[in-house]
Design a protein around this motif. Sequence first.
Motif, PDB file in Angstrom:
ATOM      1  N   GLN A 155       3.041  -1.358   3.890  1.00 56.11           N
ATOM      2  CA  GLN A 155       2.737  -2.711   3.409  1.00 56.11           C
ATOM      3  C   GLN A 155       2.145  -2.681   2.006  1.00 56.11           C
ATOM      4  OE1 GLN A 155       0.196  -4.515   6.360  1.00 56.11           O
ATOM      5  NE2 GLN A 155       1.879  -4.577   7.835  1.00 56.11           N
ATOM      6  N   GLN A 159       3.629  -4.218  -1.299  1.00 58.20           N
ATOM      7  CA  GLN A 159       2.813  -5.153  -2.059  1.00 58.20           C
ATOM      8  C   GLN A 159       2.785  -4.747  -3.537  1.00 58.20           C
ATOM      9  OE1 GLN A 159      -1.319  -4.944  -0.965  1.00 58.20           O
ATOM     10  NE2 GLN A 159      -1.322  -7.095  -0.345  1.00 58.20           N
ATOM     11  N   GLU A 164       8.802  -8.089  -0.245  1.00 60.62           N
ATOM     12  CA  GLU A 164       8.403  -8.458   1.100  1.00 60.62           C
ATOM     13  C   GLU A 164       9.519  -8.088   2.047  1.00 60.62           C
ATOM     14  OE1 GLU A 164       7.069 -12.517   1.092  1.00 60.62           O
ATOM     15  OE2 GLU A 164       5.783 -11.968  -0.602  1.00 60.62           O
TER      16      GLU A 164
END
Lengths: 189, 78
Positions: A155, A159, A164
């Motif tokens: 993640q 990021q 995404e």
Amino acid sequence: MTATEIRDPRDELPEHLPSLRAFALSLTRNATEADDLVQETVVKAWSNFDRFQPGTDLRAWLFTILRNTFYSVRRKLRREVSDPDGIHAQGLFDKPQHDGRLAMNDFVRAFDQLSPEHREVLTLVGANGYSCEQVSEMIGVAVGTVKSRTNRARQRLAQLLQLEDGEGLLDTQPAEMAAVMGRSGTQAA
Amino acid sequence: MTRTSRKSSLHQQIDENLKRVFEETLQQDVPDRFMDLLAQLRAKEKAGDAGPAVPEASSLTETTDQTGASDAGKGLGS
């Protein structure tokens, strides 16, 4: 001589040097430090081969020695240097060029921004294909922790890359996709 | 091109890139220092097995005559 051929780990060790160097580099992000770490790992492994269980995964065993060495050196340094997590360095990361695919340079720079703990699980699980169970044994933390750490690391990486889920090479907007395809034929495959 | 699992597409891309970064280093030549180191460790071990009577043992750290040293120790091990 037994029927099943179990190789002496001393003979097998040279084959694992490239992996050890790559793993060391993924932790240190510095070629000189990485090779020093590999050297220390080899010396330690050599004097502990009597503790290695023949027939088990030598590379995993070596990786464990390497990462333990890395973290013990780091803990020592931490007492001397402030900014242990390289927090200031995170500010240096600027927005990657977003053209719908992961450009290698951007990826490497984002990877650099991760904590060593995150780089470690990503390297072991993502790049080397070890299972969370195997990694759990290698790094001495619970399987659940390995799983959640790996997820968080992915993640964080996404990021940093400002991507995404569902976004990226395979899911770009049609216009963007056309632009990418038009620009480089190599992406077609 | 037709990957049904949308959720894992980013996941896959990340893993592919991780592999590429890792493999880039894998393809580099291993510096000589590591082969030298292994030869030294072997030589030291052989010398240790044979007892302190081996005269070369102390000079091994200075000289890099690895092949000679490891071959010489071979017969002494058993």
